[in-house]
Structures are given as C-alpha cells and as structure tokens.
Scaffold this motif. Structure first.
Motif, PDB file in Angstrom:
ATOM      1  N   PHE A 123       0.837  -1.202   0.000  1.00  0.00           N
ATOM      2  CA  PHE A 123       0.000   0.000   0.000  1.00  0.00           C
ATOM      3  C   PHE A 123       0.872   1.252   0.000  1.00  0.00           C
ATOM      4  CE2 PHE A 123      -3.692  -2.505   1.845  1.00  0.00           C
ATOM      5  CZ  PHE A 123      -4.555  -2.243   0.790  1.00  0.00           C
ATOM      6  N   LYS A 124       1.904   1.227   0.836  1.00  0.00           N
ATOM      7  CA  LYS A 124       2.821   2.364   0.948  1.00  0.00           C
ATOM      8  C   LYS A 124       3.517   2.645  -0.380  1.00  0.00           C
ATOM      9  CE  LYS A 124       6.727   3.881   3.826  1.00  0.00           C
ATOM     10  NZ  LYS A 124       7.678   3.455   4.884  1.00  0.00           N
ATOM     11  N   SER A 125       3.722   1.588  -1.175  1.00  0.00           N
ATOM     12  CA  SER A 125       4.386   1.729  -2.473  1.00  0.00           C
ATOM     13  C   SER A 125       3.409   2.056  -3.596  1.00  0.00           C
ATOM     14  CB  SER A 125       5.137   0.434  -2.812  1.00  0.00           C
ATOM     15  OG  SER A 125       6.041   0.096  -1.792  1.00  0.00           O
ATOM     16  N   GLY A 126       2.129   2.256  -3.241  1.00  0.00           N
ATOM     17  CA  GLY A 126       1.133   2.602  -4.258  1.00  0.00           C
ATOM     18  C   GLY A 126       0.686   1.434  -5.098  1.00  0.00           C
ATOM     19  N   ARG A 127       0.719   0.230  -4.509  1.00  0.00           N
ATOM     20  CA  ARG A 127       0.317  -0.973  -5.267  1.00  0.00           C
ATOM     21  C   ARG A 127      -0.808  -1.694  -4.526  1.00  0.00           C
ATOM     22  NH1 ARG A 127       6.414  -3.167  -6.364  1.00  0.00           N
ATOM     23  NH2 ARG A 127       5.352  -5.003  -7.220  1.00  0.00           N
ATOM     24  N   PRO A 128      -2.018  -1.086  -4.501  1.00  0.00           N
ATOM     25  CA  PRO A 128      -3.120  -1.641  -3.704  1.00  0.00           C
ATOM     26  C   PRO A 128      -3.628  -2.990  -4.194  1.00  0.00           C
ATOM     27  CG  PRO A 128      -3.884   0.186  -5.073  1.00  0.00           C
ATOM     28  CD  PRO A 128      -2.392   0.167  -5.174  1.00  0.00           C
ATOM     29  N   GLU A 129      -3.568  -3.234  -5.518  1.00  0.00           N
ATOM     30  CA  GLU A 129      -4.061  -4.512  -6.032  1.00  0.00           C
ATOM     31  C   GLU A 129      -3.249  -5.678  -5.476  1.00  0.00           C
ATOM     32  OE1 GLU A 129      -3.126  -1.987  -7.953  1.00  0.00           O
ATOM     33  OE2 GLU A 129      -4.967  -1.256  -8.920  1.00  0.00           O
ATOM     34  N   GLU A 130      -1.924  -5.510  -5.469  1.00  0.00           N
ATOM     35  CA  GLU A 130      -1.059  -6.571  -4.935  1.00  0.00           C
ATOM     36  C   GLU A 130      -1.241  -6.724  -3.430  1.00  0.00           C
ATOM     37  OE1 GLU A 130       3.018  -6.377  -7.171  1.00  0.00           O
ATOM     38  OE2 GLU A 130       1.905  -4.540  -7.555  1.00  0.00           O
ATOM     39  N   ALA A 131      -1.480  -5.594  -2.754  1.00  0.00           N
ATOM     40  CA  ALA A 131      -1.729  -5.658  -1.308  1.00  0.00           C
ATOM     41  C   ALA A 131      -2.981  -6.478  -1.025  1.00  0.00           C
ATOM     42  CB  ALA A 131      -1.877  -4.251  -0.745  1.00  0.00           C
ATOM     43  N   TYR A 132      -4.010  -6.298  -1.854  1.00  0.00           N
ATOM     44  CA  TYR A 132      -5.252  -7.041  -1.653  1.00  0.00           C
ATOM     45  C   TYR A 132      -5.056  -8.530  -1.953  1.00  0.00           C
ATOM     46  CZ  TYR A 132     -10.213  -8.089  -1.502  1.00  0.00           C
ATOM     47  OH  TYR A 132     -11.444  -8.616  -1.153  1.00  0.00           O
ATOM     48  N   MET A 133      -4.198  -8.857  -2.924  1.00  0.00           N
ATOM     49  CA  MET A 133      -3.891 -10.256  -3.218  1.00  0.00           C
ATOM     50  C   MET A 133      -3.212 -10.925  -2.014  1.00  0.00           C
ATOM     51  SD  MET A 133      -5.111 -10.927  -6.169  1.00  0.00           S
ATOM     52  CE  MET A 133      -4.340 -12.521  -6.479  1.00  0.00           C
ATOM     53  N   ILE A 134      -2.388 -10.148  -1.309  1.00  0.00           N
ATOM     54  CA  ILE A 134      -1.737 -10.674  -0.100  1.00  0.00           C
ATOM     55  C   ILE A 134      -2.792 -10.975   0.960  1.00  0.00           C
ATOM     56  CG2 ILE A 134      -0.170 -10.054   1.798  1.00  0.00           C
ATOM     57  CD1 ILE A 134       1.356  -8.356  -0.379  1.00  0.00           C
TER      58      ILE A 134
END
Length: 457
Positions: A123-134
């Motif tokens: 999220f901090k890196s601006g990658r919310p889609e990957e954060a949600y996959m985690i």
C-alpha cells in the motif's frame, strides 16, 4: 547464576545499547559475552536485526542473519517479520516479498503480523491490487484477520486514493465478523477528509457516536482540520465548540489549529483570546506552537504580529529554531521585502543556525519574483546543497524574464545528473524554448529527458 538468567541480563544489555544506536558496542559485547560463557539466543540476534533495520538498513540487518545461522541459531517468525518491517520502512516491496517467500522456504509459517506488514508495504508503495492479493492469500491459509489487518487495508486504500473501496469494505466489516473500533472510524474519517469528502466524513462521525464507541480527540481534530482546509470555517469552529462542550481536554495542537484558522479569517481578537485561554488552562506554548502561529500570521501577511511573537518567544525563555526563522524569511519574500529577507538570512547565519536550504529556496524564489534574477543566480551558485525546489525556483524565474537559453543549460544539467525538478518548471522551459523558436535546444532537451526516463525504467 544460571545460564538462563545470565542470558536474560545479556539480552537486556544488548537491547539498551541497540536503543542508544550503539551497534558497534553491542556487537563487541556479544563477542565478549561468548568468551565469558554468555550464549546469545534468537532474542539477542532479533534485537540486533531490529536495530540494524532502524538505524542502518535492511541489507545490514540481513547480514546478521548469516551470522545467526553460523552460530547454530535458527531464525523464527519474529526474525523475518523484523526484516520485512525494515524493508517496508525503506519502501522496498520487492525485497519485502522476497523475505516473505524465503521465510516460507525455510519452513517458518507467517503470522498475521507478517501479512499485515507486507500489505502495508505494498500500500505504501502505491500498489493496492497486490496488497489485496496478499490479503486473499492470508485468508486462504486460514489465518484470521485481526483489527490491525482491516485497519491496515482501510488506511492503505485511503492513502492510495481508493477511498470509495475503503468505504465499501467498512460497510461490509460486520459480514466479516469484525466490529469497527474507534481507530477504524478515525482511519476512514481521515481518508475521507483528505479526499475532500467532508460530508461523508461528518456522517461517519455521527455514526461513530451512535455505534457505542465514543469519538476521541483525534476524531474531532481530524474533521475540524478538514473543515478548515476546505474553507468550511463555520463548520470547523462548530466542531471545536462541540469538542469543548463534551469535556475533551484540548491540547496545544487543537488550539493552534483553531488560532491558525481564525487568523486566516482576520479574526485576530478571537485568536488572541484563545492564546489567553491556553495560558489560563495551563497550556504553555512550546516552540512548535509558536511556529504554527507565526506561520499562520505570515501567510496572512501580518508580519508585524509574527515578529511580535518572535520577541515573545525570546522573552519566555525559549529560543526560535531554524524553522521559526525560515518561516519569517519566506513571509518577507512573499511580501516583496527582499532586503529584509536577506538581512534575516544573514542574522540566521550569525546566530549559529547555519545556511537553511528552505530559507535559501524562498530567497531565490523571492528574488526572481521581483526581477532580481542575477542575484538569484549568484545565490544559487553559492549554495553547497540544492534540492528540486532550488532548481525549480530558479528555472521559473529565468523563464519569467525569458532567459530560456540559461534555463535550458541548467535544465539539461539537471537531467544528466539525475536531478528531478517540478513538472511545471520543466514544462515552462520547454514551452519557452518553443515559443522563442529555439527548436534545436528544445529537441536536445526532450531527447535527454526521454533517455533519462528510459534509463530509470
């Protein structure tokens, strides 16, 4: 003395040194301790890894992992969680994910903290889609999300501009078996405020009051700040009145926020009344509070009051810091009193504050605004340190007086040296070159910018 007790004392000693950032001394103590029979354990090395992550970097911390394995001590989930946290602090999502996968490979099962930290990193890196996959991977491993998990997701969605998704998740939390806490409400309210959705934020505030959880000082302050930032001064002052009527103890920050808002409205008498009220309730203005007030008055062009506050700081036994004087320099520049700004910068240097880059940037901007571009260039050339604002201020100033070729040479040097300037400054130079028919320079600069972008990719 038992070995277990000795190891605890040994770890306490290491922890104390690490907190004081005396890492070399901690390393030496470990070596000496081993010679004396104090055997380090996983806690010893985890403490050292945490300190390296905090004070040096994740690479240095990871090197401790090798020594840990050589000593026959197996890392645990805390070891890897600490390393992932270090990579998150440095905003290194790929490194965080590599550490997470390494943890799985060595047979260590991640816990909720592992997933929460990893999600926060993405999220901090601006990658919310990957954060949600985690998050989905966490669910697939039958790990129950905690309140921290949901708060991390809501906070991350808000900070990446996905406030609508955060609100939808919030509405469905009961379906996930989680009842929002005050901190969850505060996180969402903060996100809504920062995205300009003040009406929705106030509705959530009302819901919080009806949920059985009481709003706290952070809740009210967040909404109040948002009201002031949005120009809804009347609503912001109503929130402040409600805050006081409910018996919350207002701190320096709350008072300074209100005083700053009243100053912007030109309601100086009311602002001064709240300063007096702070003194009556026993809140002593610190340098941060004074800086807030000075900044508010400078923005309104009330420099006489700002300098009165500077005198008040000195009379109260406090001392203005670099930020205090930088605010005043910036205020003088914005008022066009460049001579006074220069004198104040000289006063800063004589008073031992050294050369403030922010003050220098303000001075360069001010000199350019009054047409003293040559003086701005002289100041620019004499600076030991420069940042993107330094270059951008000078570039805008050069374009303002149509000295596009000089701006072209500085901009080209920035591109070649990897110095980023504001997009508006870059556009001003290119537009200026085109309008002045310096097509060769425009083409050369565009080519350099394109090459620099390719190298970064």
């Amino acid at each position: 003395m038992s070995r277990g007790f000795s190891t605890r004392l040994f770890n306490i000693c290491i922890t104390s040194l690490c907190k004081a950032s005396k890492l070399e001394r901690a390393e030496a103590i470990i070596i000496d301790g081993i010679r004396l029979g104090y055997i380090p354990d996983v806690v010893t090395y985890n403490t050292l890894i945490a300190a390296y992550c905090r004070f040096v970097g994740v690479d240095a911390a990871y090197s401790v992992l090798y020594r840990m394995k050589e000593a026959g001590i197996k890392p645990n989930v805390i070891t890897y969680n600490t390393l992932i946290s270090g990579a998150t602090r440095d905003c290194l999502p790929t490194r965080s994910l590599d550490l997470f996968e390494e943890m799985l490979q060595v047979g260590i099962c991640p816990d909720a903290w592992s997933y929460n930290t990893l999600m926060h990193c993405f999220f901090k890196s601006g990658r919310p889609e990957e954060a949600y996959m985690i998050f989905l991977d966490m669910i697939s491993r039958d790990l129950s999300p905690s309140s921290t998990t949901y708060n991390t997701i809501i906070n991350g969605l808000c900070k990446t501009g996905n406030t609508g998704y955060a609100l939808r998740l919030f509405r469905n939390l009961d379906g996930h078996g989680f009842h929002p806490e005050t901190v969850t409400y505060n996180t969402l309210i903060d996100g809504l405020c920062k995205s300009g959705r003040l009406g929705q934020a106030r509705r959530i505030l009302k819901e919080l009051g009806e949920s059985g959880h009481a709003p706290n000082i952070i809740t009210y302050t967040t909404v109040m700040k948002c009201c002031f930032r949005s120009g809804k001064f009347k609503q912001g002052l109503e929130i402040f009145t409600e805050l006081k009527s409910k018996g919350y103890a207002c701190d320096t920050f709350v008072y300074c926020t209100v005083i700053s808002a009243l100053s912007k409205l030109g309601r100086i008498r009311e602002a001064n009344a709240y300063i007096d009220e702070m003194e009556r309730v026993g809140i002593r203005l610190d340098i941060v509070a004074y800086n807030t007030l000075i900044n508010a008055y400078c923005k309104e062009g009330k420099l006489d009051i700002a300098f009165q506050l500077l005198n008040e700081i000195e009379k109260s036994g406090l001392q203005g810091d670099e930020y205090t004087h930088t605010i005043l320099v910036d205020g003088l520049c914005k008022m066009g009193d460049i001579d006074a700004a220069i004198r104040h910068v000289q006063y800063m240097e004589m008073s031992g504050f050294g050369s403030s880059l922010v003050a220098s940037n303000s001075l360069i901007h001010g000199l350019c605004n009054v047409g003293q571009v040559d003086s701005a260039i002289t100041l620019f050339n004499g600076l030991q340190w420069k940042d993107s604002f330094t270059y951008s201020s000078l570039l805008h100033g050069l374009c303002k007086v149509r000295r596009y070729r000089t701006a072209f040479r500085i901009m080209l040097a920035c591109v070649r040296d990897g110095i980023r300037v504001l997009t508006s400054a870059r556009r001003a130079v290119l537009d200026g070159l085109r309008s002045s028919r310096f097509y060769r320079e425009e083409k050369k600069l565009k080519s350099a910018i394109h090459m620099a972008k390719s190298l970064r990719c």
